[in-house]
Design a protein around this motif. Structure first.
Motif, PDB file in Angstrom:
ATOM      1  N   PRO A 183       0.827  -1.216   0.003  1.00 31.92           N
ATOM      2  CA  PRO A 183       0.006  -0.229   0.125  1.00 31.92           C
ATOM      3  C   PRO A 183       1.024   1.326  -0.018  1.00 31.92           C
ATOM      4  CG  PRO A 183       0.038  -0.907   2.380  1.00 31.92           C
ATOM      5  CD  PRO A 183       0.806  -1.955   1.193  1.00 31.92           C
ATOM      6  N   THR A 184       0.383   2.297  -0.478  1.00 30.60           N
ATOM      7  CA  THR A 184       0.905   3.695  -0.444  1.00 30.60           C
ATOM      8  C   THR A 184       0.840   4.267   0.768  1.00 30.60           C
ATOM      9  OG1 THR A 184      -1.034   4.874  -0.915  1.00 30.60           O
ATOM     10  CG2 THR A 184       0.345   4.154  -2.690  1.00 30.60           C
ATOM     11  N   THR A 185       2.116   4.797   1.213  1.00 35.61           N
ATOM     12  CA  THR A 185       2.364   5.332   2.689  1.00 35.61           C
ATOM     13  C   THR A 185       3.098   6.640   2.632  1.00 35.61           C
ATOM     14  OG1 THR A 185       3.312   4.992   4.699  1.00 35.61           O
ATOM     15  CG2 THR A 185       4.639   3.992   2.738  1.00 35.61           C
ATOM     16  N   ASN A 186       2.539   7.556   3.415  1.00 35.36           N
ATOM     17  CA  ASN A 186       3.247   8.952   3.340  1.00 35.36           C
ATOM     18  C   ASN A 186       4.480   9.066   4.046  1.00 35.36           C
ATOM     19  OD1 ASN A 186       1.221  10.840   2.145  1.00 35.36           O
ATOM     20  ND2 ASN A 186      -0.209  10.158   3.713  1.00 35.36           N
ATOM     21  N   MET A 187       4.834   7.544   4.901  1.00 28.39           N
ATOM     22  CA  MET A 187       6.007   7.763   5.478  1.00 28.39           C
ATOM     23  C   MET A 187       7.462   7.377   4.559  1.00 28.39           C
ATOM     24  SD  MET A 187       4.966   5.680   9.060  1.00 28.39           S
ATOM     25  CE  MET A 187       4.514   4.088   8.128  1.00 28.39           C
ATOM     26  N   MET A 188       7.078   7.434   3.181  1.00 33.30           N
ATOM     27  CA  MET A 188       8.178   7.404   2.434  1.00 33.30           C
ATOM     28  C   MET A 188       8.056   8.365   1.400  1.00 33.30           C
ATOM     29  SD  MET A 188       8.462   3.165   1.654  1.00 33.30           S
ATOM     30  CE  MET A 188      10.027   3.481   0.797  1.00 33.30           C
ATOM     31  N   HIS A 189       9.024   9.209   0.945  1.00 34.51           N
ATOM     32  CA  HIS A 189       9.252  10.334   0.272  1.00 34.51           C
ATOM     33  C   HIS A 189       8.536  10.110  -1.202  1.00 34.51           C
ATOM     34  CE1 HIS A 189      12.869   8.281  -1.440  1.00 34.51           C
ATOM     35  NE2 HIS A 189      12.657   8.909  -2.609  1.00 34.51           N
ATOM     36  N   ASP A 190       8.520   8.846  -1.627  1.00 36.16           N
ATOM     37  CA  ASP A 190       8.095   8.296  -3.005  1.00 36.16           C
ATOM     38  C   ASP A 190       6.483   7.572  -2.607  1.00 36.16           C
ATOM     39  OD1 ASP A 190       9.088   6.001  -1.915  1.00 36.16           O
ATOM     40  OD2 ASP A 190      10.354   5.885  -3.575  1.00 36.16           O
ATOM     41  N   LYS A 191       6.246   7.630  -1.640  1.00 43.18           N
ATOM     42  CA  LYS A 191       5.091   6.980  -0.934  1.00 43.18           C
ATOM     43  C   LYS A 191       5.123   5.368  -1.301  1.00 43.18           C
ATOM     44  CE  LYS A 191       2.071  11.192  -1.434  1.00 43.18           C
ATOM     45  NZ  LYS A 191       0.566  11.525  -1.666  1.00 43.18           N
ATOM     46  N   GLY A 192       6.317   4.878  -1.320  1.00 43.02           N
ATOM     47  CA  GLY A 192       6.328   3.609  -1.382  1.00 43.02           C
ATOM     48  C   GLY A 192       5.966   2.760  -2.844  1.00 43.02           C
ATOM     49  N   LEU A 193       5.943   3.780  -3.894  1.00 45.74           N
ATOM     50  CA  LEU A 193       5.696   3.364  -5.300  1.00 45.74           C
ATOM     51  C   LEU A 193       6.899   3.022  -5.930  1.00 45.74           C
ATOM     52  CD1 LEU A 193       3.092   5.985  -6.093  1.00 45.74           C
ATOM     53  CD2 LEU A 193       2.754   3.671  -5.429  1.00 45.74           C
ATOM     54  N   SER A 194       8.150   3.169  -5.657  1.00 41.33           N
ATOM     55  CA  SER A 194       9.327   2.789  -6.276  1.00 41.33           C
ATOM     56  C   SER A 194       9.921   1.615  -5.862  1.00 41.33           C
ATOM     57  CB  SER A 194      10.376   3.867  -6.266  1.00 41.33           C
ATOM     58  OG  SER A 194      10.877   4.010  -4.597  1.00 41.33           O
ATOM     59  N   THR A 195      10.656   0.977  -6.734  1.00 37.24           N
ATOM     60  CA  THR A 195      11.292  -0.370  -6.379  1.00 37.24           C
ATOM     61  C   THR A 195      12.793  -0.144  -5.606  1.00 37.24           C
ATOM     62  OG1 THR A 195      12.101  -0.552  -8.663  1.00 37.24           O
ATOM     63  CG2 THR A 195      10.008  -1.500  -8.017  1.00 37.24           C
ATOM     64  N   ASN A 196      12.936  -1.385  -4.923  1.00 30.86           N
ATOM     65  CA  ASN A 196      14.232  -1.310  -4.416  1.00 30.86           C
ATOM     66  C   ASN A 196      15.364  -2.195  -4.714  1.00 30.86           C
ATOM     67  OD1 ASN A 196      14.054   1.084  -2.745  1.00 30.86           O
ATOM     68  ND2 ASN A 196      13.080   0.202  -1.150  1.00 30.86           N
ATOM     69  N   ILE A 197      16.665  -2.362  -4.920  1.00 33.69           N
ATOM     70  CA  ILE A 197      17.503  -3.377  -5.291  1.00 33.69           C
ATOM     71  C   ILE A 197      17.911  -3.931  -3.857  1.00 33.69           C
ATOM     72  CG2 ILE A 197      19.702  -4.111  -6.493  1.00 33.69           C
ATOM     73  CD1 ILE A 197      19.123  -1.745  -8.459  1.00 33.69           C
ATOM     74  N   GLY A 198      17.652  -5.111  -3.536  1.00 33.84           N
ATOM     75  CA  GLY A 198      18.167  -5.926  -2.313  1.00 33.84           C
ATOM     76  C   GLY A 198      19.645  -5.574  -2.200  1.00 33.84           C
ATOM     77  N   TRP A 199      19.972  -5.513  -0.933  1.00 34.84           N
ATOM     78  CA  TRP A 199      21.465  -5.518  -0.490  1.00 34.84           C
ATOM     79  C   TRP A 199      22.251  -6.735  -0.491  1.00 34.84           C
ATOM     80  CZ3 TRP A 199      22.607  -8.457   3.782  1.00 34.84           C
ATOM     81  CH2 TRP A 199      21.769  -8.802   4.598  1.00 34.84           C
ATOM     82  N   GLN A 200      21.371  -8.083  -0.466  1.00 31.77           N
ATOM     83  CA  GLN A 200      22.059  -9.062  -0.526  1.00 31.77           C
ATOM     84  C   GLN A 200      22.661  -9.377  -1.872  1.00 31.77           C
ATOM     85  OE1 GLN A 200      18.755  -8.952   0.057  1.00 31.77           O
ATOM     86  NE2 GLN A 200      18.369 -10.019   2.403  1.00 31.77           N
ATOM     87  N   ASP A 201      24.055  -9.687  -2.015  1.00 33.71           N
ATOM     88  CA  ASP A 201      24.473 -10.027  -3.314  1.00 33.71           C
ATOM     89  C   ASP A 201      24.549 -11.281  -3.414  1.00 33.71           C
ATOM     90  OD1 ASP A 201      25.416  -7.337  -3.576  1.00 33.71           O
ATOM     91  OD2 ASP A 201      27.283  -7.616  -2.498  1.00 33.71           O
ATOM     92  N   LYS A 202      23.242 -11.994  -3.940  1.00 37.31           N
ATOM     93  CA  LYS A 202      22.959 -13.217  -4.209  1.00 37.31           C
ATOM     94  C   LYS A 202      22.033 -13.204  -5.351  1.00 37.31           C
ATOM     95  CE  LYS A 202      23.477 -15.063   0.530  1.00 37.31           C
ATOM     96  NZ  LYS A 202      23.049 -15.721   1.435  1.00 37.31           N
ATOM     97  N   ASP A 203      21.955 -14.342  -6.332  1.00 37.06           N
ATOM     98  CA  ASP A 203      21.127 -14.426  -7.365  1.00 37.06           C
ATOM     99  C   ASP A 203      19.895 -15.174  -6.870  1.00 37.06           C
ATOM    100  OD1 ASP A 203      21.850 -17.366  -6.843  1.00 37.06           O
ATOM    101  OD2 ASP A 203      22.936 -17.366  -8.451  1.00 37.06           O
ATOM    102  N   ALA A 204      19.122 -15.483  -7.738  1.00 37.92           N
ATOM    103  CA  ALA A 204      17.784 -16.080  -7.623  1.00 37.92           C
ATOM    104  C   ALA A 204      17.721 -17.505  -6.887  1.00 37.92           C
ATOM    105  CB  ALA A 204      17.047 -16.061  -8.711  1.00 37.92           C
ATOM    106  N   TYR A 205      18.847 -18.071  -7.042  1.00 36.32           N
ATOM    107  CA  TYR A 205      19.159 -19.327  -6.293  1.00 36.32           C
ATOM    108  C   TYR A 205      19.707 -19.278  -4.967  1.00 36.32           C
ATOM    109  CZ  TYR A 205      17.736 -20.908 -11.152  1.00 36.32           C
ATOM    110  OH  TYR A 205      17.214 -21.251 -12.308  1.00 36.32           O
ATOM    111  N   GLY A 206      20.144 -18.126  -4.496  1.00 30.58           N
ATOM    112  CA  GLY A 206      20.636 -18.113  -3.416  1.00 30.58           C
ATOM    113  C   GLY A 206      22.191 -18.133  -3.373  1.00 30.58           C
ATOM    114  N   ASN A 207      22.959 -18.010  -4.621  1.00 32.63           N
ATOM    115  CA  ASN A 207      24.359 -18.216  -4.769  1.00 32.63           C
ATOM    116  C   ASN A 207      24.825 -17.019  -4.873  1.00 32.63           C
ATOM    117  OD1 ASN A 207      23.898 -21.206  -4.979  1.00 32.63           O
ATOM    118  ND2 ASN A 207      23.413 -20.831  -7.287  1.00 32.63           N
TER     119      ASN A 207
END
Length: 330
Positions: free
Chosen positions: A86-110
């Motif tokens: 859901p959209t939220t006012n607690m984020m400057h973009d209202k939570g509509l943008s995407t984030n890149i995860g900080w884990q340096d792993k692929d889809a298989y966990g490698n």
């Protein structure tokens, strides 16, 4: 010319035949059994459509478009529906943008290779730059992060954070920030939101987690409330009682008696001009004595962040306002 037109005729006839078959198929899809004319019933568990009269299976292996979960009320249904965050006012973009995860792993966990990790780090950097395209969004991002940090330190619920974010957005839209710090307006917004939500915090508590001084906080708070026409009621001592009682690990009887003392003091006009935190702390101390609960003025002073002298003075005023259950407390 004639040869070209002759070759195109079979193609036209084929397309017309397919269209006729499609229309005929759509016309045959009715709610009536093709054998006996009875009504059709859908069996969602087996994925079949059967006739209610003769039992003929008209369709099978149907796809169920509904959810795989059950909900027993509207609130539970809204909570379980998966249509994105859901959209939220607690984020400057209202939570509509995407984030890149900080884990340096692929889809298989490698783990990713060093070259891929460098690439992902560059993508994260550019993603952050694109999320804050101008100075207004950078301002909003910093302020909302500050509000979230202070609210977490103070244990304020999500509705207070949301209200504080809305107040700050209004202040930013109405150009109230020039000449004032981002931290100052963010702190004032959180202080006002906590009082509006009936979950107030004292100035001492706010100052302890904020990066600004008390004088700047009070000055900015008055300015924001005045310019935005915020309706902020005076803090009620009863709103502090449940939190202090919980921190002191006292029972519900102490909380009830403390609220009764505060209510009787309000009727007698004792609360006028007094600190609501001091009134709440003194009421808890008196209620604890009346309930035979062992608690010292020092313990209450530490939780409420006021002096023991204030507790003793307010304590005497509360007992003079009304004697609870006809018992005289020494």
């Amino acid at each position: 010319m004639s040869e070209t037109s002759t070759r195109s005729r079979p193609t036209e006839r084929t397309s017309e035949r397919k269209t006729d078959e499609k229309v005929e198929h759509e016309e045959t899809k009715t709610d009536v059994c093709p054998e006996c004319g009875g009504g059709l019933v859908t069996d969602s568990e087996r994925g079949e459509t059967v006739c209610g009269e003769c039992g003929l299976v008209v369709e099978e292996d149907e796809i169920d478009p509904g959810p795989e979960w059950r909900a027993f009320d509207a609130a539970e249904k809204d909570q379980k529906s998966r249509v994105g965050a859901p959209t939220t006012n607690m984020m400057h973009d209202k939570g509509l943008s995407t984030n890149i995860g900080w884990q340096d792993k692929d889809a298989y966990g490698n783990s990713l290779s060093s070259r891929q990790r460098e690439k992902m780090q560059r993508l994260r950097t550019w993603n952050e730059r694109f999320r804050t395209r101008d100075s207004k969004e950078r301002n909003l991002k910093q302020a909302l992060g500050e509000i979230d940090r202070m609210a977490s330190a103070l244990g304020l619920p999500e509705n207070v954070r949301e209200t504080a974010s809305v107040i700050y957005r209004r202040a930013l839209d109405e150009n109230l920030l020039p000449g004032r710090s981002i931290e100052g307006v963010a702190t004032a917004s959180l202080y006002a939101a906590a009082r509006q939500a009936g979950n107030p915090r004292s100035l001492d508590e706010i100052e302890r987690v904020s990066r600004i001084g008390r004088m700047e906080l009070t000055r900015t708070y008055r300015y924001v409330v005045r310019e935005l026409n915020l309706e902020v009621q005076p803090a009620d001592p009863e709103s502090y009682v449940p939190r202090f009682v919980s921190d002191l690990e006292l029972n519900e009887e102490v909380s009830r008696r403390a609220r009764e003392l505060v209510d009787s003091a309000r009727k007698e006009g004792v609360l006028s001009g007094k600190s609501p935190v001091g009134i709440a702390a003194a009421a808890i101390y008196a209620a604890a004595l009346l309930s035979n609960e062992r608690v010292t003025q020092g313990e209450i002073s530490e939780v409420a962040d006021i002096s023991e002298v204030t507790i003793r003075n307010r304590y005497k005023e509360l007992l003079e306002a009304k004697s609870v259950d006809g018992t005289r407390v020494q």
